[in-house]
Write an enzyme that holds these catalytic residues in place. Structure first.
Site, PDB file in Angstrom:
ATOM      1  CD1 TRP A   1      -7.869  -3.205  -0.683  1.00 61.22           C
ATOM      2  CD2 TRP A   1      -7.905  -5.025  -1.819  1.00 61.22           C
ATOM      3  NE1 TRP A   1      -9.222  -3.352  -1.971  1.00 61.22           N
ATOM      4  CE2 TRP A   1      -8.890  -4.344  -2.126  1.00 61.22           C
ATOM      5  CE3 TRP A   1      -7.844  -6.179  -1.574  1.00 61.22           C
ATOM      6  CZ2 TRP A   1     -10.310  -5.342  -2.603  1.00 61.22           C
ATOM      7  CZ3 TRP A   1      -8.783  -7.407  -2.561  1.00 61.22           C
ATOM      8  CH2 TRP A   1     -10.209  -7.010  -3.008  1.00 61.22           C
ATOM      9  CB  SER A   2      -1.254  -6.359  -1.034  1.00 57.83           C
ATOM     10  OG  SER A   2      -1.845  -6.854  -2.294  1.00 57.83           O
ATOM     11  CG  MET A   3      -0.957  -2.268   3.449  1.00 61.55           C
ATOM     12  SD  MET A   3      -1.817  -0.729   4.331  1.00 61.55           S
ATOM     13  CE  MET A   3      -3.181  -0.862   5.385  1.00 61.55           C
TER      14      MET A   3
END
Length: 411
Positions: free
Chosen positions: A140-142
């Site tokens: 995801w937003s990693m």
């Protein structure tokens, strides 16, 4: 009697050939029926629609290549060996007035996999819920922190002249939009000022939820294309507002200046020099030829390869003795652009900075973390399946990560 028997046989035969009612096929939610029609099969759209739900996300978050068109980021060359000195995670932490063990935290905070490194050595590596060392987990937003690193590489390569260049120098398609006059640095810091509220209320979808539906569920638009017509909410540089569209624009920038795909640049500038042991992949917002990598939140990798990414940052940009990104970039990336307030602290170049600490972290939706603490030389990768909007698990995980960082394993 014979006549009655014939009638009975005839009636039975007729009953056998009467068609049974056909079971109803899956129905698309009303939100998916609006706008342009999609060529994505109904069953796939429905599964994408539900992939974040608490009853399926433990499985979905580690099987995204079954739900999406993907683009591979191949590993190549010598693997960076991570020494392993297994130790029982025997530390505790305090949360909600209780003392909780690290083992209890695994279930309490919805853990799929956990890896703790101390001074470059793996001391804890745990796989749960059917995952293993070959499983590739959705970041995801990693992914935003991956994209930031690619911007750093492009700057060092001279493909980007300056972070203070306006984005329209490289993406003239954004002239006249809210991004007109916005610098690359301001986008890295989530201070673009564009009117994009990161709110995913799918019952009443706004711009972010609608973009998710159309680009990722239906694949009828490209995620970054929303930037072409977006309005301005604030003066560039003044207000921090977290929004995935900013990172999607950075991905588009990488595509433009590198002259190829985001995946190809990721392989060349990060995945290969990092010495990864497995291919990574991006989920796409459409079929090859039209779709783009979801550079704002779509990267998938193994637990150990996420750890290699974190260890490279901890080493000041060096992996396995090789320079991956400049030490200056690593320092800039983890420097908060504003005050460190709230649970997650501050924000650098697509990295969250922990308040009252030198630690910083890549953080992804519903419990994905690559947590780096230069003080204790610790890297923690925690890959989770929080229920949607589960704030308590997030707060407890931050307490767990801080305790894992402070932990000194017994020899």
């Amino acid at each position: 009697m014979a006549f009655s028997r014939q009638l009975l046989i005839g009636a039975m035969t007729a009953a056998l050939v009467v068609p049974m009612p056909v079971l109803a096929q899956q129905q698309l939610p009303a939100q998916l029926l609006q706008g342009a029609g999609s060529e994505v099969p109904v069953a796939t759209q429905v599964m994408r629609w539900h992939m974040n739900d608490a009853d399926v996300n433990s499985f979905a978050f580690r099987n995204m290549d079954q739900l999406f068109t993907t683009r591979t980021v191949p590993h190549s060359g010598a693997v960076w060996t991570l020494p392993k000195v297994e130790r029982a995670a025997d530390f505790t932490y305090n949360f909600g007035g209780k003392t909780i063990t690290a083992q209890e935290a695994l279930e309490r905070t919805y853990t799929n996999a956990l890896l703790i490194m101390k001074d470059g050595r793996i001391v804890t590596e745990i796989y749960r819920n059917g995952s293993n060392e070959r499983t590739r987990f959705m970041g995801w937003s990693m992914t935003k922190s991956v994209t930031s690193t690619l911007v750093g590489a492009a700057l060092e390569d001279g493909l980007i002249a300056s972070l203070d260049d306006q984005i329209t120098r490289y993406l003239p398609e954004l002239k006249g939009s809210g991004y007109d006059g916005v610098t690359i640095r301001q986008i890295l810091q989530m201070r673009s000022g564009v009117a994009y509220e990161e709110r995913y209320d799918f019952a009443n979808p706004g711009i972010a939820a609608s973009n998710h539906i159309n680009a990722l569920v239906k694949n009828v638009v490209r995620f970054a294309d929303a930037a072409r017509t977006i309005k301005r909410a604030h003066k560039p540089g003044e207000v921090f507002a977290y929004k995935t569209i900013d990172t999607a624009v950075l991905g588009w920038l990488i595509e433009r200046v590198s002259g190829g795909s985001v995946a190809a640049y990721t392989a060349r500038k990060l995945w290969e020099p990092l010495g990864t042991e497995a291919d990574g992949f991006y989920i796409m917002d459409g079929q090859p030829g039209t779709g783009r990598e979801f550079s704002g939140a779509g990267y998938n990798a193994t637990l150990r390869d996420w750890a290699r990414f974190g260890q490279m940052m901890l080493n000041g940009g060096i992996a396995n003795g090789k320079r991956v990104v400049s030490e200056e970039w690593v320092k800039l990336a983890q420097a908060p652009a504003g005050a460190e307030t709230g649970v997650l602290g501050g924000y650098g170049y697509q990295w969250w900075t922990m308040p009252n600490s030198a630690a910083y972290s890549a953080i992804g939706l519903q419990g994905q973390y690559v947590y780096i603490d230069p003080t204790s030389r610790t890297v923690v990768v925690k890959l989770s399946y929080f229920p949607p909007q589960e704030e308590a698990a997030e707060q407890e995980t931050l307490a767990f990560l801080a305790a894992a960082s402070a932990w000194t394993p017994k020899d």
